[in-house]
Design an enzyme around this catalytic site. Structure first.
Site, PDB file in Angstrom:
ATOM      1  N   ARG A  71       0.875  -1.260  -0.051  1.00 59.79           N
ATOM      2  CA  ARG A  71      -0.012   0.003   0.192  1.00 59.79           C
ATOM      3  C   ARG A  71       0.786   1.293   0.224  1.00 59.79           C
ATOM      4  NH1 ARG A  71      -5.537  -0.038   1.117  1.00 59.79           N
ATOM      5  NH2 ARG A  71      -6.173  -2.406   1.509  1.00 59.79           N
ATOM      6  N   LYS A 212      -8.473 -17.095  -0.172  1.00 59.15           N
ATOM      7  CA  LYS A 212      -9.150 -16.086  -1.137  1.00 59.15           C
ATOM      8  C   LYS A 212      -8.140 -15.995  -2.385  1.00 59.15           C
ATOM      9  CE  LYS A 212     -10.384 -12.284   0.737  1.00 59.15           C
ATOM     10  NZ  LYS A 212     -10.369 -10.698   1.371  1.00 59.15           N
ATOM     11  N   THR A 270     -17.535 -10.003  -4.132  1.00 56.62           N
ATOM     12  CA  THR A 270     -17.180  -8.594  -4.433  1.00 56.62           C
ATOM     13  C   THR A 270     -18.289  -8.034  -5.327  1.00 56.62           C
ATOM     14  OG1 THR A 270     -14.918  -9.244  -4.441  1.00 56.62           O
ATOM     15  CG2 THR A 270     -15.210  -7.033  -5.492  1.00 56.62           C
TER      16      THR A 270
END
Length: 482
Positions: A71, A212, A270
């Site tokens: 990030r 995931k 999502t």
């Protein structure tokens, strides 16, 4: 009464988790609560967990790790950029006049020519050159770079550790509080699964791991990931950044097929009803998206911001449940995925149970299960009839909240096979799941409650409740097993 077979996972935040709200979601069809650790603390997670458990012991809890993610960081203010701007990028926080990221070895891992996609692809930077400290990039579209936004680098393997310190702390939280599932973000290979499993094994924890799938590495190693995870989540947000958007539908269908063939739960996630965060009605495209997931034979479909922070969380679950039920009633059996039998007794009996339920005049499939193994194999065949799983352990009952078409409930251990069948049928009649005049398919074990499935019977419920005693075949399980 028609019952929804596709399960619903709803994300709950610590500032929208009142028991009344959770009960409303549960009443409308929610089966599993997801807690996203990227946005909560231990205290917040405890609040959510306690409120969920106060509503029903049938709701499973899934805790979502943050996982290995790059990030932007250390920004005092937002950065407005335009096409052609030159930006230096580094993981060395001591440098000035540049864009910082939270991974110290970022420059080493990224080759020249790579594309850095910031904030779900809102901003794209092309890496033109590099040295030991900086990536020298050029902006390819106008926009704003903000602090703490995700960075994806398609087709590049970034050597981040699979677990952050925050992840490890929440894994311990899950163990301490007997959570059912851990969904691990950005799983790249089986080693990422092993990193969590080692911690679970050290604490003798039975928590199930959901992998995931949200990057190209995870797609490339999907077979080994499915083999070592309890199930997978197709997280289309980040996956849609790393993989061309037009490939997501066919890739999703492939991942679902692989999971069904291995009798592993699969969740589609999502933005399924993203517009309902702000609006009371979904778009037609969102309805079609839910329908597609059900047509493709998902075990579960997931809501994120819709229920975590949206204005219409209960309505979103209601819409999702209605669409799933309508599609299930009208799906084409020719599109079913046939799991391989592989000379395995449980798989064979599961297959025969589905065949018998469709060709005989039956109303349900019933099984008793210690581990959930029998019920998951039956679920993999995506039959028309509901599967009533009578579980000896509360944890297994909640684990099966993630399996297609399975309606789990508890049963007390009995001393012989016929007493178990009688007890199961009595409770199902009492709860109006079946009637006394029905005929059902029963899959069970002749080797005690610890044994795998070994027999299949077609039983008239009235007769099954009045069976004669047989010799003691079942060994009672201790309270520790419950």
């Amino acid at each position: 009464m028609d019952m929804k077979k596709t399960k619903i996972v709803a994300t709950i935040s610590d500032w929208m988790c009142e028991p009344e709200y959770i009960k409303a979601l549960f009443d409308q069809g929610m089966n599993v609560v997801r807690m996203n650790t990227a946005h909560i603390t231990r205290e917040g997670a405890t609040k959510i967990m306690n409120n969920v458990r106060s509503v029903s012991d049938k709701i499973a809890i899934l805790i979502d790790t943050k996982g290995p993610e790059v990030r932007t960081c250390n920004m005092e203010k937002e950065m407005n950029v335009t096409i052609g701007d030159k930006i230096k990028v580094t993981g060395d926080l001591s440098q000035t006049g540049c864009l910082h990221v939270n991974y110290v070895n970022f420059v080493n891992d990224i080759p020249v020519g790579s594309m850095l996609l910031i904030d779900d692809g809102e901003i794209e930077l092309e890496v033109k050159d590099k040295d030991k400290i900086f990536l020298y990039t050029e902006v390819t579209n106008n926009g704003v770079i903000k602090n703490k936004k995700s960075i994806n680098v398609p087709k590049v393997s970034i050597k981040l550790p699979s677990l952050t310190e925050k992840d490890k702390d929440f894994i311990l939280f899950a163990i301490e509080n007997k959570i059912e599932f851990i969904a691990h973000s950005f799983v790249r290979n089986k080693e990422d699964i092993f990193d969590i499993q080692r911690i679970l094994d050290e604490h003798s924890s039975p928590i199930r791991i959901i992998a995931k799938i949200e990057n190209q590495e995870g797609v490339d190693k999907i077979d080994e990931i499915i083999d070592h995870a309890y199930g997978i989540m197709i997280a289309r947000g980040d996956l849609g950044i790393e993989v061309p958007a037009e490939k997501i539908p066919t890739l999703s269908r492939l991942l679902i097929k692989k999971c069904v063939e291995k009798a592993k739960p699969v969740i589609m996630a999502t933005q399924m009803l993203h517009s309902m965060i702000e609006h009371p009605r979904p778009t037609r495209a969102e309805i079609s998206d839910i329908a597609s997931a059900v047509y493709n034979r998902c075990d579960a479909i997931m809501l994120s911001g819709e229920t975590a922070s949206g204005k219409y969380g209960v309505e979103a679950v209601t819409v999702m449940a209605k669409v799933a039920l309508e599609v299930e009633k009208n799906k084409d059996r020719r599109n079913d995925i046939e799991p391989p039998i592989n000379y395995d007794t449980s798989s064979f009996l599961a297959s025969m149970a589905i065949k018998a339920s469709s060709e005989m005049n039956t109303t349900a499939i019933v099984t008793d299960t210690l581990s959930g193994h029998n019920a998951r194999h039956i679920a993999a065949f995506r039959g028309e009839m509901p599967v009533y799983a009578k579980c000896y352990r509360p944890r297994v009952m909640r684990e099966l909240a993630l399996s297609y078409g399975v309606f789990p409930s508890l049963i007390e251990p009995r001393k012989n096979r016929d007493k178990t069948i009688e007890s199961a049928l009595k409770s199902l009649v009492k709860n109006e799941c079946i009637s006394i005049d029905d005929q059902i398919v029963y899959v069970g074990s002749s080797y005690g409650i610890r044994g795998k499935a070994s027999f299949l019977e077609i039983i008239d419920v009235k007769t099954g409740i009045k069976r004669k005693k047989e010799e003691n075949l079942f060994g009672l399980i201790s309270p520790m097993d419950m």
